[in-house]
Design an enzyme around this catalytic site. Structure first.
Site, short mmCIF file in Angstrom:
data_model
loop_
_atom_site.label_atom_id
_atom_site.label_comp_id
_atom_site.label_asym_id
_atom_site.label_seq_id
_atom_site.Cartn_x
_atom_site.Cartn_y
_atom_site.Cartn_z
N SER A 84 -121.33 -38.40 -79.34
CA SER A 84 -121.80 -39.78 -79.54
C SER A 84 -123.27 -39.72 -79.91
CB SER A 84 -121.62 -40.57 -78.24
OG SER A 84 -122.28 -41.82 -78.30
N TYR A 141 -122.00 -41.30 -68.79
CA TYR A 141 -121.59 -41.23 -70.20
C TYR A 141 -122.56 -40.40 -71.05
CZ TYR A 141 -119.59 -42.58 -74.67
OH TYR A 141 -118.99 -42.55 -75.91
#
Length: 339
Positions: free
Chosen positions: A183, A195
């Site tokens: 990401s 995350y």
């Protein structure tokens, strides 16, 4: 008065400078064209190749499975739920196979390896796509407990490592590809929680894996999506979990943030997701497909214009610049912050 000799010298210098600039420009154009042509070369025999994808219930994995199936690949799709597997099978050709997979369970992964091994035979596995992931809980770090971090890390990082290690012998047999979904949050820590940690870990794991496996003809690519509308970015789920985190905080911690901070944080998240998230997830799956089909796959793929033009360039700026930009995107404490 300027002499003829000086005029001739100045003219010669101008011609040389323009010539040098022209040469540089031509070299740059030549390099760009050569890269574009090289980037367009494809491998042969899609219908002879097997690809295993995790996280195919919805989102990127689901679309990629159908996309590769349409290209003639033998796709094996790992789904977390029976419904996800059934729906995907109904939307694809009989060639596509599904299986249930929980990437946090080593026994489930071993079962998947056995299934895939029977499917691929001596040919081996051409492509492994580690796509399965989760985002919540996200939020300010102080709102978290250790379990909130491990819930995300177990799926997004440990799951990726476990799946890769167990499937690697099959990929090695085919001299195939490993495609890991990271990401832009693997470059910039915009939020607290597990995350960003997990995606930074995926970047590091992929880099070391690529260098180790290049001797065996295996290519490893990293996908770095920007913001897209998927189950990972559903604001209703994010808001509900933020409420859970906020509710369990001690009153003194809540007081340190101020009475309006939670509502401001939720509004900021909702606004950001509404503005930033692109509905066109094919921008990501096209990068995945290129990593699997190109003769010379790229090491990293920035997926989405926000990733290419904003987040990835921002990640190269000095820390004080990135801090300024990120802080501007988050609500202020408005005079709170003292206990």
């Amino acid at each position: 008065m300027v002499s003829t000799e000086d005029l001739t010298k100045n003219l010669f210098e101008v011609i040389l400078s323009h010539l040098a600039l022209t040469c540089v420009l031509l070299l740059a154009i030549y390099a760009a064209i050569r890269w574009y042509i090289r980037d367009s070369y494809k491998v042969d025999g899609f219908n002879q190749k097997h690809v295993f994808i995790t996280g195919c219930d919805s989102g990127f994995g689901n679309l990629l499975a159908r996309q590769l199936d349409g290209k003639g690949f033998h796709v094996i799709a790992g789904c977390l739920t029976e419904k996800g597997a059934t729906d995907l099978s109904a939307a694809a050709s009989p060639r596509l196979k599904t299986l249930l997979l929980n990437v946090t369970d080593s026994a489930s992964i071993r079962s998947a390896v056995e299934f895939v091994s029977r499917e691929v035979g001596k040919r081996g596995l051409w492509g492994l796509v580690n796509n399965a992931g989760r985002s919540i809980p996200i939020g300010p770090t102080e709102w978290m407990e250790l379990g909130d971090f491990t819930k995300v890390l177990d799926v997004n990082l440990i799951g990726v490592i476990d799946v890769t290690l167990q499937f690697l012998p099959l990929v090695k047999k085919a001299q195939g590809r490993v495609v890991n979904v990271a990401s832009i949050l693997g470059r910039l820590s915009l939020i607290g929680g597990g995350y960003c940690l997990s995606k930074w870990g995926v970047e590091a794991f992929s880099d070391s894996l690529r260098r180790d496996m290049q001797h065996f003809g295996i290519k490893v690519s990293i996908i770095e999506p920007g913001f897209f509308k998927t189950a990972v970015t559903r604001v209703d789920l994010i808001n509900a979990d933020l409420k859970r985190l906020w509710t369990r905080l001690p009153e003194e911690v809540k007081d340190s943030y101020g009475s309006t901070y939670f509502d401001d944080y939720v509004k900021t998240q909702n606004f950001s997701m509404g503005i930033l998230c692109s509905p066109d997830i094919s921008k990501v799956t096209k990068c995945m497909e290129h990593a699997l089909t190109a003769r010379f796959p790229r090491t990293r793929y920035g997926a989405g214009w926000d990733a290419k033009l904003f987040w990835i360039p921002l990640s190269y700026f000095p820390t004080f610049v990135t801090d300024f930009v990120i802080n501007a995107l988050l609500p202020s404490l408005k005079g709170a912050g003292k206990i």
